[in-house]
Design an enzyme around this catalytic site. Structure first.
Site, PDB file in Angstrom:
ATOM      1  N   ARG A  54       0.850  -1.200   0.000  1.00 37.11           N
ATOM      2  CA  ARG A  54       0.000   0.000   0.000  1.00 37.11           C
ATOM      3  C   ARG A  54       0.884   1.248   0.000  1.00 37.11           C
ATOM      4  O   ARG A  54       0.574   2.244  -0.628  1.00 37.11           O
ATOM      5  CB  ARG A  54      -0.953   0.013   1.210  1.00 37.11           C
ATOM      6  CG  ARG A  54      -1.775   1.278   1.247  1.00 37.11           C
ATOM      7  CD  ARG A  54      -2.935   1.353   2.253  1.00 37.11           C
ATOM      8  NE  ARG A  54      -3.031   0.321   3.237  1.00 37.11           N
ATOM      9  CZ  ARG A  54      -2.480   0.373   4.454  1.00 37.11           C
ATOM     10  NH1 ARG A  54      -1.784   1.439   4.831  1.00 37.11           N
ATOM     11  NH2 ARG A  54      -2.633  -0.626   5.290  1.00 37.11           N
ATOM     12  N   TYR A 106     -14.014  18.888 -15.647  1.00 37.44           N
ATOM     13  CA  TYR A 106     -14.443  17.498 -15.559  1.00 37.44           C
ATOM     14  C   TYR A 106     -15.603  17.383 -14.569  1.00 37.44           C
ATOM     15  O   TYR A 106     -15.503  17.830 -13.425  1.00 37.44           O
ATOM     16  CB  TYR A 106     -13.256  16.630 -15.119  1.00 37.44           C
ATOM     17  CG  TYR A 106     -13.638  15.181 -14.975  1.00 37.44           C
ATOM     18  CD1 TYR A 106     -14.019  14.438 -16.082  1.00 37.44           C
ATOM     19  CD2 TYR A 106     -13.643  14.558 -13.732  1.00 37.44           C
ATOM     20  CE1 TYR A 106     -14.405  13.113 -15.958  1.00 37.44           C
ATOM     21  CE2 TYR A 106     -14.015  13.230 -13.604  1.00 37.44           C
ATOM     22  CZ  TYR A 106     -14.399  12.518 -14.725  1.00 37.44           C
ATOM     23  OH  TYR A 106     -14.778  11.216 -14.591  1.00 37.44           O
ATOM     24  N   ASP A 178      -5.231  20.583 -13.419  1.00 37.21           N
ATOM     25  CA  ASP A 178      -5.561  19.287 -14.015  1.00 37.21           C
ATOM     26  C   ASP A 178      -5.068  19.339 -15.457  1.00 37.21           C
ATOM     27  O   ASP A 178      -5.639  20.020 -16.297  1.00 37.21           O
ATOM     28  CB  ASP A 178      -7.077  19.054 -13.936  1.00 37.21           C
ATOM     29  CG  ASP A 178      -7.490  17.684 -14.473  1.00 37.21           C
ATOM     30  OD1 ASP A 178      -6.752  17.137 -15.317  1.00 37.21           O
ATOM     31  OD2 ASP A 178      -8.551  17.175 -14.059  1.00 37.21           O
ATOM     32  N   LYS A 203      -6.395   8.648 -19.360  1.00 36.05           N
ATOM     33  CA  LYS A 203      -6.621   9.288 -20.649  1.00 36.05           C
ATOM     34  C   LYS A 203      -5.359   9.232 -21.512  1.00 36.05           C
ATOM     35  O   LYS A 203      -4.919   8.144 -21.830  1.00 36.05           O
ATOM     36  CB  LYS A 203      -7.138  10.717 -20.417  1.00 36.05           C
ATOM     37  CG  LYS A 203      -8.227  10.815 -19.334  1.00 36.05           C
ATOM     38  CD  LYS A 203      -9.508  10.074 -19.706  1.00 36.05           C
ATOM     39  CE  LYS A 203     -10.485   9.923 -18.549  1.00 36.05           C
ATOM     40  NZ  LYS A 203     -10.847  11.141 -17.840  1.00 36.05           N
TER      41      LYS A 203
HETATM   42  C1  LIG Z   1     -11.296  11.515 -16.601  1.00 30.63           C
HETATM   43  C2  LIG Z   1     -10.878  12.781 -15.979  1.00 30.63           C
HETATM   44  C3  LIG Z   1     -10.692  12.876 -14.589  1.00 30.63           C
HETATM   45  C4  LIG Z   1     -11.001  11.719 -13.651  1.00 30.63           C
HETATM   46  O1  LIG Z   1     -10.108  10.681 -13.835  1.00 30.63           O
HETATM   47  P1  LIG Z   1     -10.477   9.118 -13.602  1.00 30.63           P
HETATM   48  O2  LIG Z   1      -9.198   8.462 -13.948  1.00 30.63           O
HETATM   49  O3  LIG Z   1     -11.601   8.780 -14.515  1.00 30.63           O
HETATM   50  O4  LIG Z   1     -10.846   8.985 -12.172  1.00 30.63           O
HETATM   51  C5  LIG Z   1     -10.240  14.074 -14.076  1.00 30.63           C
HETATM   52  N1  LIG Z   1      -9.989  15.140 -14.876  1.00 30.63           N
HETATM   53  C6  LIG Z   1     -10.159  15.082 -16.206  1.00 30.63           C
HETATM   54  C7  LIG Z   1      -9.861  16.284 -17.040  1.00 30.63           C
HETATM   55  C8  LIG Z   1     -10.604  13.906 -16.804  1.00 30.63           C
HETATM   56  O5  LIG Z   1     -10.794  13.866 -18.124  1.00 30.63           O
END
Ligand SMILES: *Cc1c(COP(=O)(O)O)cnc(C)c1O
Length: 389
Positions: A54, A106, A178, A203
């Protein structure tokens, strides 16, 4: 990793090599999947750096080193998903603290800050950050975190990271970006003044739509310590197989981004010329408000494109969404395959309709994640359905 040279290594070299070295016991060139929960100790408390999985796992450590190098960060801390990475940052706030976030972001980030942390006393304001004036006005004595997403999702507006970081730091506010849409290949927020960079590695970084993951990168020692404490104490960690898949994906990140950007440019040129399309959202359009900032803070404009049809009946948008063959109708983005998405009912359904509309996210908006296929095939796929309207 190749021997250190005077000149810093380029992003392609880092994507392939950073964080990894051949396995010392077997010579395996690829970092193994260390599928173990625990590690042997030679005497109580004497171990080789890994104690319990962990807390650390060598496959995860390699991935953390790789992404941190790409972001120009001292530290990378991996999580089980992008939202788990966001969750860890917001958890460092205290009741009464206030977050200023983008109003075009998001949907899951909105849901987390509002619905999960709201009841714990975290206050929040969601504003159009493409105008820094809105951010200045939203900041209060209690503001502790500025949450930037740029390009924004799904309207692809551009937020000035340098300007907002300077503004936030005057008030001692932490700046998190982000960077999922841009990736470190196109944009490096820490170099632009941010304190934390977050990715959904699900992504572009993973890039093959086969794994969920998240990461926070920072060069701030205090934040590194706080986040590692949460990794250990709250435990939202990715498994070694997921780290391996993500690391394998990263090795072609620079190549994929180049192709995503080229293909998106061609798809945009096609949509711009199409009388059935009323409006295209893409940071690389010279007439778009954020174009100059995008030119300054990004090396290219990415693979995401949104558009509205001239015919604004919702049935027409639905026909396009259900009618493409190569663009698959699905949540998510950033994989090698092209996807088509209806933000109002899919990715952004957790944002109340009136707030969505006020932020400019109309019911008929269509979002594309342009993949790495052949651009002419992607355009033919769109053209077949658009010309049938
Ligand atoms: C998909 C996404 C998230 C969340 O990520 P997960 O891996 O699905 O939990 C956060 N920010 C953006 C811009 C995203 O496209």
């Amino acid at each position: 990793m190749p021997s250190e040279t005077e000149k810093p290594l380029g992003p392609g070299t880092l994507a392939v090599h950073a964080g990894q070295s051949p396995d010392p016991t077997t010579g395996a060139v690829m970092t193994p999947i260390y599928q173990t929960s625990t590690y042997v100790q030679t005497a109580p408390g004497v171990h080789s750096g890994n104690e319990y999985a962990r807390v650390t796992n060598p496959t995860r450590t390699a991935l953390e080193g790789n992404i941190a190098a790409l972001e120009g960060a001292a530290h990378g801390i991996c999580f089980a998903s992008g939202v788990a990475a966001t969750d860890a940052i917001v958890k460092c706030l205290r009741p009464g603290d206030h977050v200023v976030a983008s109003n075009d972001l998001y949907g899951g980030t909105y849901r987390l800050i509002r619905e999960v942390f709201g009841p714990f006393g975290i206050q929040s304001s969601f504003v159009d950050m493409s105008d820094p004036e809105n951010v200045e006005q939203a900041i209060t004595q209690a503001t502790k975190l500025l949450w930037i997403e740029t390009p924004t999702n799904p309207l692809l507006r551009v937020v000035d990271i340098v300007r907002l970081s300077e503004m936030a730091h005057v008030h001692d506010i932490t700046v998190a970006v982000d960077n999922t849409f841009a990736t470190p290949i196109l944009q490096q927020p820490l170099a632009l003044g941010a304190d934390l960079v977050v990715h959904s590695t699900t992504k572009y970084i993973g890039g093959h739509s086969d794994v969920i993951g998240g990461v926070v990168c920072t060069s701030d020692e205090e934040w590194d310590e706080k986040l590692r404490f949460l990794v250990k104490s709250a435990g939202a960690v990715p498994g070694p197989m997921d780290c391996f898949l993500t690391l394998r994906g990263i090795k072609t990140l620079h190549l994929r981004m180049q192709r995503h950007c080229e293909n998106a440019r061609e798809v945009v040129a096609y949509l711009e010329d199409n009388p059935r399309v009323a409006c295209v959202y893409y940071p690389g359009l010279e007439r778009s408000a954020g174009y100059d900032i995008a030119r300054r803070q990004m090396s290219d404009f990415g693979g995401m494109v949104s558009f509205l049809l001239t015919d604004d009946r919702i049935e027409s948008a639905m026909k396009v969404l259900s009618g493409t063959k190569l663009f698959l109708l699905a949540e998510s983005l950033g994989g090698v395959e092209s996807l088509i998405n209806h933000p109002a009912s899919m990715t952004h359904a957790s944002i109340p309709r009136d707030e969505r509309i006020a932020a400019g996210l109309e019911d008929g908006l269509i979002r594309l994640s342009v993949g790495v296929e052949d651009a002419e095939d992607l355009i033919a796929d769109l053209d077949r359905i658009l010309s049938s309207l």
